[in-house]
Design a protein around this motif. Structure first.
Motif, PDB file in Angstrom:
ATOM      1  N   HIS A 136       0.782  -1.238   0.000  1.00 51.60           N
ATOM      2  CA  HIS A 136       0.000   0.000   0.000  1.00 51.60           C
ATOM      3  C   HIS A 136       0.818   1.294   0.000  1.00 51.60           C
ATOM      4  N   GLY A 186       2.587  -7.569  11.449  1.00 54.57           N
ATOM      5  CA  GLY A 186       1.835  -7.877  12.663  1.00 54.57           C
ATOM      6  C   GLY A 186       2.666  -8.012  13.926  1.00 54.57           C
ATOM      7  N   GLU A 187       1.955  -7.841  15.036  1.00 54.12           N
ATOM      8  CA  GLU A 187       2.573  -7.859  16.372  1.00 54.12           C
ATOM      9  C   GLU A 187       3.357  -9.146  16.641  1.00 54.12           C
ATOM     10  N   GLY A 246       3.883   0.730  10.298  1.00 52.78           N
ATOM     11  CA  GLY A 246       3.198   1.068  11.543  1.00 52.78           C
ATOM     12  C   GLY A 246       4.137   0.970  12.733  1.00 52.78           C
ATOM     13  N   VAL A 276       6.741  -1.954  12.732  1.00 51.16           N
ATOM     14  CA  VAL A 276       7.908  -1.747  11.864  1.00 51.16           C
ATOM     15  C   VAL A 276       8.837  -0.683  12.475  1.00 51.16           C
ATOM     16  N   THR A 292       3.053   4.850   8.896  1.00 52.37           N
ATOM     17  CA  THR A 292       1.955   4.693   7.935  1.00 52.37           C
ATOM     18  C   THR A 292       0.627   4.336   8.597  1.00 52.37           C
ATOM     19  N   MET A 324      -1.649   4.965  14.652  1.00 52.86           N
ATOM     20  CA  MET A 324      -0.934   4.628  15.890  1.00 52.86           C
ATOM     21  C   MET A 324       0.515   5.109  15.834  1.00 52.86           C
ATOM     22  N   ALA A 325       1.165   4.853  14.710  1.00 46.54           N
ATOM     23  CA  ALA A 325       2.580   5.214  14.607  1.00 46.54           C
ATOM     24  C   ALA A 325       2.744   6.722  14.421  1.00 46.54           C
ATOM     25  N   ALA A 355       3.829   6.071  18.194  1.00 48.91           N
ATOM     26  CA  ALA A 355       5.004   5.196  18.218  1.00 48.91           C
ATOM     27  C   ALA A 355       6.257   5.818  17.609  1.00 48.91           C
ATOM     28  N   TRP A 366       7.393   8.743  17.742  1.00 46.57           N
ATOM     29  CA  TRP A 366       8.035   9.827  18.467  1.00 46.57           C
ATOM     30  C   TRP A 366       8.417   9.386  19.884  1.00 46.57           C
ATOM     31  N   LYS A 419      11.475   5.327  22.093  1.00 47.10           N
ATOM     32  CA  LYS A 419      11.399   3.954  22.615  1.00 47.10           C
ATOM     33  C   LYS A 419      11.329   2.990  21.443  1.00 47.10           C
ATOM     34  N   ASN A 432       7.341  -5.579  24.429  1.00 45.34           N
ATOM     35  CA  ASN A 432       8.488  -4.659  24.443  1.00 45.34           C
ATOM     36  C   ASN A 432       9.512  -4.998  25.518  1.00 45.34           C
ATOM     37  N   PHE A 446      -1.056   8.293   3.873  1.00 42.81           N
ATOM     38  CA  PHE A 446      -0.963   6.844   4.026  1.00 42.81           C
ATOM     39  C   PHE A 446      -2.196   6.254   4.732  1.00 42.81           C
ATOM     40  N   HIS A 503      -8.019  -0.169  12.378  1.00 41.77           N
ATOM     41  CA  HIS A 503      -6.697   0.341  12.736  1.00 41.77           C
ATOM     42  C   HIS A 503      -6.700   1.861  12.929  1.00 41.77           C
ATOM     43  N   HIS A 555      -3.201  -3.187  20.042  1.00 38.71           N
ATOM     44  CA  HIS A 555      -2.621  -2.392  21.137  1.00 38.71           C
ATOM     45  C   HIS A 555      -3.606  -1.303  21.615  1.00 38.71           C
TER      46      HIS A 555
HETATM   47  N1  LIG Z   1       7.545   3.163  20.623  1.00 36.96           N
HETATM   48  C1  LIG Z   1       6.472   3.705  21.138  1.00 36.96           C
HETATM   49  O1  LIG Z   1       6.540   4.711  21.838  1.00 36.96           O
HETATM   50  C2  LIG Z   1       5.136   3.079  20.850  1.00 36.96           C
HETATM   51  C3  LIG Z   1       3.958   3.792  21.107  1.00 36.96           C
HETATM   52  C4  LIG Z   1       2.733   3.220  20.753  1.00 36.96           C
HETATM   53  C5  LIG Z   1       2.692   1.952  20.175  1.00 36.96           C
HETATM   54  N2  LIG Z   1       3.867   1.277  19.967  1.00 36.96           N
HETATM   55  C6  LIG Z   1       3.848  -0.055  19.356  1.00 36.96           C
HETATM   56  O2  LIG Z   1       3.238   0.034  18.074  1.00 36.96           O
HETATM   57  C7  LIG Z   1       2.647  -1.225  17.747  1.00 36.96           C
HETATM   58  C8  LIG Z   1       1.254  -1.000  17.213  1.00 36.96           C
HETATM   59  O3  LIG Z   1       1.316  -0.135  16.103  1.00 36.96           O
HETATM   60  P1  LIG Z   1       0.385  -0.311  14.819  1.00 36.96           P
HETATM   61  O4  LIG Z   1      -1.026  -0.386  15.252  1.00 36.96           O
HETATM   62  O5  LIG Z   1       0.784   0.710  13.845  1.00 36.96           O
HETATM   63  O6  LIG Z   1       0.773  -1.791  14.350  1.00 36.96           O
HETATM   64  P2  LIG Z   1       1.311  -2.404  12.964  1.00 36.96           P
HETATM   65  O7  LIG Z   1       2.620  -1.835  12.609  1.00 36.96           O
HETATM   66  O8  LIG Z   1       1.214  -3.872  13.141  1.00 36.96           O
HETATM   67  O9  LIG Z   1       0.246  -1.932  11.861  1.00 36.96           O
HETATM   68  C9  LIG Z   1      -1.061  -2.419  11.898  1.00 36.96           C
HETATM   69  C10 LIG Z   1      -1.438  -3.154  10.603  1.00 36.96           C
HETATM   70  O10 LIG Z   1      -1.639  -2.200   9.555  1.00 36.96           O
HETATM   71  C11 LIG Z   1      -0.831  -2.543   8.413  1.00 36.96           C
HETATM   72  N3  LIG Z   1      -0.535  -1.266   7.772  1.00 36.96           N
HETATM   73  C12 LIG Z   1       0.400  -0.353   8.131  1.00 36.96           C
HETATM   74  N4  LIG Z   1       0.272   0.761   7.394  1.00 36.96           N
HETATM   75  C13 LIG Z   1      -0.748   0.551   6.524  1.00 36.96           C
HETATM   76  C14 LIG Z   1      -1.361   1.355   5.518  1.00 36.96           C
HETATM   77  N5  LIG Z   1      -0.976   2.615   5.304  1.00 36.96           N
HETATM   78  N6  LIG Z   1      -2.376   0.818   4.813  1.00 36.96           N
HETATM   79  C15 LIG Z   1      -2.813  -0.462   5.073  1.00 36.96           C
HETATM   80  N7  LIG Z   1      -2.289  -1.241   6.024  1.00 36.96           N
HETATM   81  C16 LIG Z   1      -1.264  -0.748   6.750  1.00 36.96           C
HETATM   82  C17 LIG Z   1       0.332  -3.287   9.002  1.00 36.96           C
HETATM   83  O11 LIG Z   1       0.951  -4.110   8.051  1.00 36.96           O
HETATM   84  C18 LIG Z   1      -0.346  -4.093  10.108  1.00 36.96           C
HETATM   85  O12 LIG Z   1      -0.966  -5.231   9.553  1.00 36.96           O
HETATM   86  C19 LIG Z   1       2.691  -2.047  19.010  1.00 36.96           C
HETATM   87  O13 LIG Z   1       3.707  -3.013  18.896  1.00 36.96           O
HETATM   88  C20 LIG Z   1       3.022  -1.059  20.094  1.00 36.96           C
HETATM   89  O14 LIG Z   1       3.737  -1.647  21.179  1.00 36.96           O
HETATM   90  C21 LIG Z   1       5.067   1.825  20.280  1.00 36.96           C
END
Ligand SMILES: NC(=O)c1ccc[n+]([C@@H]2O[C@H](COP(=O)([O-])OP(=O)(O)OC[C@H]3O[C@@H](n4cnc5c(N)ncnc54)[C@H](O)[C@@H]3O)[C@@H](O)[C@H]2O)c1
Ligand SMILES: [Zn+2]
Length: 355
Positions: free
Chosen positions: A39, A61-62, A93, A96, A118, A121-122, A126, A128, A131, A141, A158, A166, A252
């Motif tokens: 995508h 995925g997680e 996300g 990654v 993308t 959530m990110a 995530a 910024w 971590k 984690n 994105f 999501h 999450h």
């Molecule tokens: N480091 C931090 O401060 C922090 C903060 C919050 C969350 N997190 C972590 O982030 C993770 C959750 O993030 P998430 O929800 O982004 O998970 P993810 O990265 O698994 O993305 C969710 C799903 O969406 C898909 N995807 C990603 N971008 C897409 C797009 N543009 N179009 C279609 N599909 C797309 C991915 O392949 C995945 O299947 C957890 O592991 C959590 O612990 C970290």
């Protein structure tokens, strides 16, 4: 730890390309997962222009946020000739970003990394704050470190291909940020129509990111104020780990929505919130609860997971709560009874949500 991450949010691609050009990296390594390859890679290629890069894809995925996935990346990068002056770009996300950030921090004792989030959530959370890390045997984690990316590029375009589930998932972290800000902006989120229009998303993301940036820049290593960002996450992470253990599908943000309910209940009880306030915020959160069963069969399983929690200190499980919205407190021990009452409250809210 320095916090000089460059944030590219207005005309982001132009600025990002100039940044990469000026930094004189010897080579560029891009990592996507299978979904962001499908995508997002084409848009990235178009916006990134002529510059060549080595692309590596990991599973999505997680469940793939593991040391095995890091080892895979390290081998791929090594074979492709990564150098200290290379840059790694994570296009994906939170999974990654967390995984690639950690892998880049370890290879050759640290190669620069940039995040192009993308998912909502990110973008909102995530990418910024520095971590990064991976899960270990289902413990969220459990292996990781603090290391800032050199740049974060936020482009809501994105989000167009992201599923509604999501989008809701990421929105929960924006609600959390809204509750931490003074004056709190959660009421303005309550007034929004769903799905949120792309033009509104940009300014909501800016507001949300501002909260995260202010807090993480004031306390990058989580010695005090940054603990406020754990609101909803003590119970949330335990629920998420239980779901990983039991093979249940729980995102999450869905786990954090439940965690927020429990931890706001504890806050309201402990700090005598004015009548109606908890109900108002719970009403907003109810829209973001998981559709499927999310609580483990027994409170013991959850307590066991809580006891693994990294925030545990001196045998006590410590929570970040709110004296009131906009006024966070941390290192609070609600005791076993408090925890059980919070879980009862979550169960009750889940029942209302199903009705
Ligand atoms: N480091 C931090 O401060 C922090 C903060 C919050 C969350 N997190 C972590 O982030 C993770 C959750 O993030 P998430 O929800 O982004 O998970 P993810 O990265 O698994 O993305 C969710 C799903 O969406 C898909 N995807 C990603 N971008 C897409 C797009 N543009 N179009 C279609 N599909 C797309 C991915 O392949 C995945 O299947 C957890 O592991 C959590 O612990 C970290
Ligand atoms: Zn979170």
């Amino acid at each position: 730890m320095s916090t000089n991450t460059r944030l590219f949010q207005s005309r982001p691609w132009e600025q990002f390309a100039a940044f990469i050009e000026n930094a004189n990296y010897t080579s560029v390594f891009l990592v996507t997962d299978t979904n962001t390859e499908k995508h997002c890679l084409e848009s990235f290629r178009l916006a990134f222009g002529e510059r060549t890069f080595v692309h590596t894809r990991i599973d999505a995925g997680e469940r793939c946020k593991t040391l095995e996935a890091c080892t895979f990346l390290w081998r791929e990068w090594q074979h492709a000739g990564i150098e200290r002056r290379s840059i790694v770009i994570a296009l994906g996300g939170g999974v990654v970003c967390d995984l690639v950030g950690f892998s880049a921090a370890c290879i050759l004792r640290g190669v620069d990394c940039a995040y192009v989030p993308t998912t909502l959530m990110a973008m909102a959370d995530a990418a910024w704050g520095g971590k990064c890390g991976v899960n270990l045997d289902g413990a969220k984690n459990a292996v990781g470190l603090f290391r800032n990316p050199v740049a974060v590029l936020v482009d809501p375009v994105f989000l167009q291909t992201l599923s509604n589930r999501h989008k809701r998932n990421g929105f929960v972290e924006m609600i959390k940020h809204s509750l931490l800000q003074d004056p709190p902006f959660w009421q303005s989120l309550q007034a929004l129509d769903w799905p949120i229009q792309e033009e509104n998303m940009d300014s909501l993301l800016r507001q949300s990111l501002r909260v995260k940036r202010e807090i993480t820049e004031a306390d990058p290593l989580e010695r005090n104020l940054r603990k406020a960002l754990n609101l909803g996450h003590t119970i949330g992470h335990a629920l998420e780990s239980c779901a990983l253990d039991e093979g249940r599908d729980l995102l999450h943000g869905e786990a954090v929505a439940l965690g927020l309910l429990g931890e706001l209940y504890l806050s309201a009880e402990r700090y005598a919130w004015k009548p109606g306030l908890l109900e108002g915020i719970s009403g907003l959160l109810r829209n973001f609860l998981p559709a499927q069963e999310a609580l483990p069969s027994s409170y013991e399983a959850l307590e066991q997971r809580l006891s693994y929690d990294k925030k545990r200190s001196e045998q006590r499980i410590l929570f970040s709560l709110l004296e009131r919205p906009g006024k966070p407190v941390w290192d609070v021990d609600p005791g076993k009874d408090g925890l059980h009452h919070a879980l009862d409250y979550i169960r009750m809210e889940m029942e209302k949500h199903k009705e």
